[in-house]
Design an enzyme around this catalytic site. Structure first.
Site, PDB file in Angstrom:
ATOM      1  N   HIS A   1       4.452  -2.212   4.233  1.00 54.37           N
ATOM      2  CA  HIS A   1       3.755  -3.301   3.539  1.00 54.37           C
ATOM      3  C   HIS A   1       4.657  -4.515   3.407  1.00 54.37           C
ATOM      4  O   HIS A   1       4.196  -5.651   3.491  1.00 54.37           O
ATOM      5  CB  HIS A   1       3.283  -2.843   2.160  1.00 54.37           C
ATOM      6  CG  HIS A   1       2.345  -1.675   2.211  1.00 54.37           C
ATOM      7  ND1 HIS A   1       2.607  -0.485   1.595  1.00 54.37           N
ATOM      8  CD2 HIS A   1       1.160  -1.525   2.844  1.00 54.37           C
ATOM      9  CE1 HIS A   1       1.605   0.349   1.814  1.00 54.37           C
ATOM     10  NE2 HIS A   1       0.715  -0.254   2.581  1.00 54.37           N
TER      11      HIS A   1
ATOM     12  N   LYS B   1      -0.334   3.701  -5.039  1.00 56.64           N
ATOM     13  CA  LYS B   1       0.669   4.315  -4.156  1.00 56.64           C
ATOM     14  C   LYS B   1       1.793   3.315  -3.942  1.00 56.64           C
ATOM     15  O   LYS B   1       1.576   2.108  -4.096  1.00 56.64           O
ATOM     16  CB  LYS B   1       0.034   4.688  -2.817  1.00 56.64           C
ATOM     17  CG  LYS B   1      -0.925   5.860  -2.946  1.00 56.64           C
ATOM     18  CD  LYS B   1      -1.351   6.368  -1.595  1.00 56.64           C
ATOM     19  CE  LYS B   1      -2.356   7.503  -1.763  1.00 56.64           C
ATOM     20  NZ  LYS B   1      -3.056   7.775  -0.513  1.00 56.64           N
TER      21      LYS B   1
ATOM     22  N   HIS C   1       5.366   0.416   0.456  1.00 56.65           N
ATOM     23  CA  HIS C   1       6.500   0.839   1.276  1.00 56.65           C
ATOM     24  C   HIS C   1       6.927  -0.249   2.257  1.00 56.65           C
ATOM     25  O   HIS C   1       6.348  -1.354   2.288  1.00 56.65           O
ATOM     26  CB  HIS C   1       6.211   2.159   1.981  1.00 56.65           C
ATOM     27  CG  HIS C   1       4.947   2.142   2.788  1.00 56.65           C
ATOM     28  ND1 HIS C   1       4.824   1.393   3.926  1.00 56.65           N
ATOM     29  CD2 HIS C   1       3.771   2.778   2.595  1.00 56.65           C
ATOM     30  CE1 HIS C   1       3.616   1.574   4.417  1.00 56.65           C
ATOM     31  NE2 HIS C   1       2.953   2.403   3.627  1.00 56.65           N
TER      32      HIS C   1
HETATM   33  N1  ARG Z   1      -3.835   0.116   3.471  1.00 55.39           N
HETATM   34  C1  ARG Z   1      -3.383   0.527   4.771  1.00 55.39           C
HETATM   35  C2  ARG Z   1      -2.076   1.291   4.652  1.00 55.39           C
HETATM   36  O1  ARG Z   1      -1.348   1.103   3.706  1.00 55.39           O
HETATM   37  C3  ARG Z   1      -3.166  -0.629   5.691  1.00 55.39           C
HETATM   38  C4  ARG Z   1      -4.417  -1.364   6.059  1.00 55.39           C
HETATM   39  C5  ARG Z   1      -4.317  -2.042   7.382  1.00 55.39           C
HETATM   40  N2  ARG Z   1      -5.492  -2.785   7.730  1.00 55.39           N
HETATM   41  C6  ARG Z   1      -6.613  -2.292   8.251  1.00 55.39           C
HETATM   42  N3  ARG Z   1      -7.611  -3.104   8.455  1.00 55.39           N
HETATM   43  N4  ARG Z   1      -6.695  -1.030   8.581  1.00 55.39           N
HETATM   44  O2  ARG Z   1      -1.749   2.091   5.516  1.00 55.39           O
END
Ligand code: ARG
Length: 619
Positions: free
Chosen positions: A162, A156, A159
């Protein structure tokens, strides 16, 4: 070494007075603490207030007009007397000394200004002797922190959320490390879920081995887009529609069914399914590592949703059930958090089909991290869109009876607007970095004379462009969003990344042009040549604040605390160049001034590196 006894330190400055070192003070790392200790002790005698109360109330100021340290008298809670009267009385009674000028009482405040003849000899040698270590105080020695940041989703787009997490998280990790913490940098990848079924089916149809090896991140995303188009087309073709083409009943997709079947096999531990998934993950990580390296970021752990074991999630489910926290709800398992906090609502921890969710995996992951690392603190750097998710997570961990739940913190941030750029092709971190580099290169070319002198323009454009992105991100408070503005971030006007890099390279050029031996800088008479100049003194006062600024940043957890300081310092620098020249001056004067500029360069470099930037020497 940096560790010096306070009294040896003072006698080397020609001060014989005995000053008690406060337990919280750190004069070896933070020279301002000498003033704090001194003022606390003397003011205690003058006022009768316990010095232990005075010490922490001595705060640094943002404006030099307000003093180097300021004390709000009401904070000391002296009964029966008006604070403004007390301020006046104490200012009058404060004995003359070698450390600070007579205190100034304004309203309920007492302002303290450091002695101009002490500052140069206190600060400049301290920085020049241990340039690398000037700034952070070792407040985190013996403590361990996990900083989880960036955490993109495989297949994905990367964005803005991130991007911000990467920049802010990278900074926080550096900050904690500099302050003595043992830091575990962790990337928690979104690497599990039905999308991997979709991806597997899509790869068989649209994928290319060569492209996967070359650039897994972009290729998997392309495959993901294509196969989702297939799914949409199939659904469209099989939908029941009325004559006008409105969908009356959704269609079905065989591709979608295949994808679901693949994910079921994957979850069930099927070897082939697992091998393919592992290749997707591993090759994506290879690519991510390269890109993070461009940002000076290196992870200790590539964790991810896939890495959370069934056992820990089952263990969590059991605890929740035994504590009467979870309940069945139409086949699913939920936790009603409203009795604890209305806003938290009900959280689902198991779907009807028995599969886990994002939240369930986070609960298991936290438990595993505790078992493995026994952290003193764990920081989740995640966008504010997930405020609720993390509040639910922390509340659940607390209700489960884990005392370490209080050690978890969510560092959140607001949105970036309009990150898709001109070409509209920006989807991943390396695209963003490439775009901004190209733009920076263009900007540099608009000044042909200067451009000719840059040896490696491509490289400089890359570093300065990246600085632009990062400074724009770290300039405001985290919670505020901002527009992604390529023109602004690559401009040399105002408080931008290029301006900061320019300030650093200018200091480097002063040192190069001066051609003064390094030893001369320490032995120069700093007091004689600097104490009489307001520009020099203000610059030294600013340099003296750096350790306090870092301590304050540990409280605010805001990169802007450091960014704002660095800009203030560089503004003082720019206004000093014409007044405090080096080239063409008599050697004693030139050496003392260069010692000041070199000290400023060290502080600027240390600050920039904490932010995750690479200071350039020429541009
Ligand atoms: N991968 C998730 C996203 O892109 C963010 C993860 C954040 N960390 C966690 N421990 N939930 O939305």
């Amino acid at each position: 070494g940096t560790v010096q006894d306070l009294s040896t330190m003072l006698s080397s400055l020609g001060l014989s007075e005995k000053i008690t070192k406060f337990p919280d003070s750190n004069p070896e790392a933070n020279p301002i603490d000498i003033f704090r200790c001194y003022i606390a002790e003397v003011l205690a005698k003058v006022s009768g207030v316990d010095s232990v109360l005075i010490y922490p109330a001595l705060e640094w100021t943002n404006q030099f007009e307000k003093g180097d340290l300021i004390l709000a008298v009401p904070r000391l809670k002296v009964k029966g007397k008006v604070p403004s009267e007390l301020a006046k009385e104490w200012a009058e009674k404060f004995p003359p000394n070698d450390y600070i000028k007579p205190p100034v009482a304004t309203g309920v405040f007492l302002q303290f200004f450091f002695s101009e003849s002490l500052l140069p000899k206190l600060i400049i040698p301290q920085i020049l002797r241990n340039p690398r270590s000037y700034g952070p105080s070792p407040t985190g020695n013996g403590k361990r922190v996990i900083v989880e940041f960036s955490s993109p989703n495989i297949a994905k787009p990367f964005h803005a959320g991130h991007l911000r997490s990467t920049i802010i998280g990278g900074f926080l990790a550096n900050l904690y490390e500099a302050c003595g913490w043992e830091v575990i940098r962790m990337n928690y990848l979104g690497d599990w879920g039905k999308q991997f079924g979709v991806l597997a089916v899509g790869f068989a149809r649209h994928g290319s081995e060569r492209e996967l090896e070359e650039d897994a991140i972009h290729h998997l995303f392309d495959v993901y887009v294509k196969v989702n188009q297939d799914i949409a087309a199939e659904k469209d073709a099989t939908a029941t529609k009325d004559e006008a083409g409105n969908v009356l009943k959704d269609g079905t997709s065989t591709t979608d069914d295949e994808a679901r079947a693949f994910f079921v096999r994957l979850e069930g531990g099927d070897k082939d399914a697992y091998a393919l998934w592992a290749r997707f993950r591993d090759l994506s990580i290879v690519k991510y590592k390269e890109t993070y390296a461009r940002l000076n970021i290196k992870y200790d752990v590539y964790s991810g949703e896939s890495q959370v074991s069934k056992e820990s999630m089952e263990k969590a489910a059991k605890i929740l059930e035994e504590k009467g926290l979870s309940q069945k709800d139409e086949g699913a398992v939920i936790i009603d958090l409203t009795p604890h906090n209305k806003k938290l609502g009900k959280a689902i921890i198991q779907k009807k089909d028995g599969t886990s969710l994002y939240l369930t995996r986070d609960i298991g992951a936290a438990m595993e991290r505790w078992e493995k690392y026994k952290f003193d603190k764990m920081i989740y750097v995640v966008a504010c869109q997930q405020d609720l998710h993390l509040q639910q997570l922390f509340t659940i961990l607390k209700l489960m009876g884990f005392e370490w739940a209080d050690r978890c913190a969510h560092i959140n941030f607001g949105m970036v607007l309009g990150m898709s750029t001109r070409a509209g092709t920006v989807k991943f971190l390396d695209d963003i970095l490439r775009e901004v580099k190209d733009k920076m290169h263009e900007v540099m070319k608009t000044n042909p004379d200067k451009y000719k002198l840059v040896e490696n323009p491509e490289e400089v454009a890359e570093v300065v462009g990246r600085t632009g992105v990062m400074i724009q991100d770290m300039s405001g408070k985290r919670i505020n969003g901002y527009p992604f503005d390529m023109d602004r971030m690559t401009s040399f006007e105002g408080d931008t990344g290029p301006y900061l890099q320019y300030a650093h390279s200018r200091l480097c050029s002063i040192t190069r042009k001066a051609g003064i031996q390094e030893e001369k800088l320490l032995t120069a008479d700093h007091v004689k040549h600097l104490a009489g100049s307001t520009h020099a003194v203000n610059l030294i006062r600013a340099l003296a604040q750096f350790p306090d600024v870092i301590l304050n940043t540990m409280k605010t957890q805001e990169p802007t605390t450091i960014v704002t300081y660095l800009f203030k310092m560089t503004h003082l620098l720019s206004s000093s160049y014409d007044v405090l020249r080096v080239v063409g001056e008599e050697e004693g004067v030139a050496s003392a001034r260069l010692a000041l500029y070199e000290s400023a360069r060290m502080v600027l470099r240390n600050g920039m590196e904490l932010l995750g930037l690479t200071p350039v020497e020429r541009m």
